[in-house]
Motif scaffolding. Structure first.
Motif, short mmCIF file in Angstrom:
data_model
loop_
_atom_site.label_atom_id
_atom_site.label_comp_id
_atom_site.label_asym_id
_atom_site.label_seq_id
_atom_site.Cartn_x
_atom_site.Cartn_y
_atom_site.Cartn_z
N UNK A 200 0.84 -1.18 0.00
CA UNK A 200 0.00 0.00 0.00
C UNK A 200 0.88 1.23 0.00
N UNK A 201 0.30 2.43 -0.02
CA UNK A 201 1.09 3.66 -0.06
C UNK A 201 2.18 3.72 1.01
N UNK A 202 1.88 3.26 2.21
CA UNK A 202 2.86 3.30 3.30
C UNK A 202 2.92 1.95 4.01
N UNK A 203 2.81 0.89 3.24
CA UNK A 203 2.79 -0.46 3.80
C UNK A 203 3.73 -1.35 2.99
N UNK A 204 4.66 -2.00 3.70
CA UNK A 204 5.66 -2.83 3.06
C UNK A 204 5.62 -4.25 3.64
N UNK A 205 5.73 -5.23 2.76
CA UNK A 205 5.91 -6.61 3.20
C UNK A 205 7.40 -6.95 3.08
N UNK A 206 7.95 -7.49 4.17
CA UNK A 206 9.37 -7.83 4.19
C UNK A 206 9.50 -9.28 4.65
N UNK A 207 10.29 -10.06 3.91
CA UNK A 207 10.52 -11.46 4.26
C UNK A 207 12.01 -11.64 4.55
N UNK A 208 12.32 -12.04 5.78
CA UNK A 208 13.71 -12.21 6.21
C UNK A 208 14.01 -13.68 6.46
N UNK A 209 15.26 -14.05 6.26
CA UNK A 209 15.70 -15.41 6.58
C UNK A 209 16.77 -15.39 7.67
N UNK A 210 16.77 -14.32 8.44
CA UNK A 210 17.63 -14.21 9.62
C UNK A 210 16.87 -13.40 10.65
N UNK A 211 17.36 -13.38 11.87
CA UNK A 211 16.59 -12.72 12.92
C UNK A 211 17.43 -11.91 13.87
N UNK A 212 17.98 -10.83 13.40
CA UNK A 212 18.78 -9.96 14.27
C UNK A 212 17.88 -9.02 15.08
N UNK A 213 18.47 -8.42 16.07
CA UNK A 213 17.75 -7.52 16.97
C UNK A 213 17.20 -6.33 16.18
N UNK A 214 15.85 -6.13 16.26
CA UNK A 214 15.19 -4.99 15.59
C UNK A 214 15.51 -4.92 14.10
N UNK A 215 15.72 -6.06 13.46
CA UNK A 215 16.23 -6.04 12.08
C UNK A 215 15.28 -5.38 11.10
N UNK A 216 14.00 -5.72 11.16
CA UNK A 216 13.05 -5.12 10.23
C UNK A 216 13.04 -3.60 10.39
N UNK A 217 12.98 -3.15 11.61
CA UNK A 217 12.94 -1.71 11.87
C UNK A 217 14.22 -1.02 11.40
N UNK A 218 15.34 -1.67 11.62
CA UNK A 218 16.61 -1.05 11.23
C UNK A 218 16.77 -1.02 9.71
N UNK A 219 16.33 -2.07 9.04
CA UNK A 219 16.45 -2.10 7.58
C UNK A 219 15.58 -1.03 6.93
#
Length: 266
Positions: A200-219
Motif C-alpha cells: 500500500x502507499x505506506x505499507x511494506x511486506x518484508x521477508x527475512x531469513x535471519x533474525x537480528x535484533x530490531x532487524x526489520x525496523x533497522x532495515x
C-alpha cells in the motif's frame, strides 16, 4: 562486577555421571518434568528441593540431577510419565507485552497471556518461545515444550523465512525496495537479501531469513522509512490464522512441513 550465572545446561552436565547410553537421552530432572507436562520448570524445581520427587525409588533434591530414559519418577507419590509429546503452539501476540520471563514495566509477558488462555491439560508444560517479537510488534509467535524446536527455529543455519507487514513513514520507492532485496549493510554487518514489496502507499511486506535484533525496523529506517507499526504474519509456511490473544496447536504435518522440523526423540 557480579559473578556470571552458570547456564542451566552446564550445571546439569556437571552433575551427569558417566556417558549417555547409546540411543538414550539423559536430561535434567526439572526440565524433564516441564517438558512432559507434569509441572512447569519453576514449580518442578521447588517440588524437588522440598523433597517431593523420587527418582528410582530415592528422594532427589537436586533439580539438575540427570534422569535417564525409563527411570521411574514420582511426584508426591504419583508415578509420572516422562515420555513427552512434541508440542508446538501458534499464538497471536498482542501489542504491549514482552517475550521475557518478567516485565519490568508491569504490562505483562507473552507467557502470562498464553497461560491465561490454555486449557488445564497444557498448563503443566514448560513453554519456550521460538524467537522474539518486540513489545510493540504483533502477530505470529510460536511456542514449544522442546528446546530442539527453538534451536531449529532460531538458528542462522536454518534460514527459516519470516514474513512481516510494516506500516512505514512515507511511500518507499522501487529503489528503496531494491536495496532491501539486495541486502543492506547495518552496524552489525551486511544483511541477507530480503523479499520486499509494496502492499500500500505506506505499507511494506518484508521477508527475512535471519533474525537480528530490531532487524526489520533497522532495515526500513536505513532506506528512509521508519516503522510505525509492525506485524508478523508468517513463519516458514505457517500463516497466522487465530485472533489476537488466541492460540492453537500445530499438527505434526505443520511442524514438519511448515517449520521443516523432522527430528524425533530417541
Amino acid at each position: 562486577m557480579g559473578r556470571k550465572k552458570t547456564p542451566r545446561w552446564l550445571e546439569a552436565a556437571r552433575l551427569r555421571k558417566g556417558p549417555v547410553s547409546p540411543g538414550g537421552r539423559a536430561d535434567w530432572l526439572a526440565r524433564a518434568l516441564g517438558r512432559a507436562g507434569v509441572m512447569p520448570r519453576t514449580e518442578a524445581e521447588r517440588a524437588i528441593r522440598e523433597g517431593r520427587v523420587e527418582v528410582g525409588g530415592q528422594v532427589e533434591r537436586e533439580p539438575f540431577a540427570p534422569v535417564q530414559p525409563g527411570v521411574e519418577v514420582r511426584v508426591d507419590g504419583r508415578l509420572c510419565e516422562l515420555e513427552a509429546p512434541l508440542l508446538v503452539l501458534m499464538f497471536h501476540k498482542p501489542a504491549g507485552v514482552i517475550v521475557a520471563g518478567k516485565d519490568p514495566e508491569g504490562v505483562g509477558t507473552v507467557f502470562e497471556r498464553l497461560r491465561a488462555v490454555l486449557p488445564a491439560e497444557l498448563q503443566g508444560f514448560e513453554w519456550y518461545a521460538i524467537g522474539r517479537l518486540d513489545r510493540d510488534t504483533t502477530g505470529l509467535l510460536l511456542f514449544t515444550n522442546d528446546e530442539r524446536v527453538v534451536q531449529h527455529g532460531t538458528s542462522p543455519e536454518t534460514h527459516l523465512p519470516k514474513r512481516y507487514v510494516a506500516e512505514v513513514a512515507g511511500r518507499p520507492s522501487e529503489e528503496a525496495l531494491a536495496r532491501l532485496r539486495e541486502g543492506l549493510v547495518l552496524e552489525d554487518g551486511p544483511t541477507r537479501p530480503a523479499g520486499a514489496r509494496l502492499l500500500g502507499p505506506e505499507q511494506v511486506e518484508l521477508v527475512l531469513t535471519e533474525g537480528r535484533h530490531h532487524q526489520v525496523k533497522r532495515m526500513l529506517a536505513a532506506v528512509g522509512h521508519p516503522v510505525r507499526a509492525l506485524h508478523r504474519v508468517a513463519v516458514g509456511s505457517l500463516v497466522l490464522d487465530v485472533p489476537v490473544g488466541a492460540w492453537r496447536r500445530l499438527s505434526a504435518s505443520e511442524v514438519s512441513v511448515g517449520l521443516g522440523f523432522n527430528d524425533v526423540r530417541a
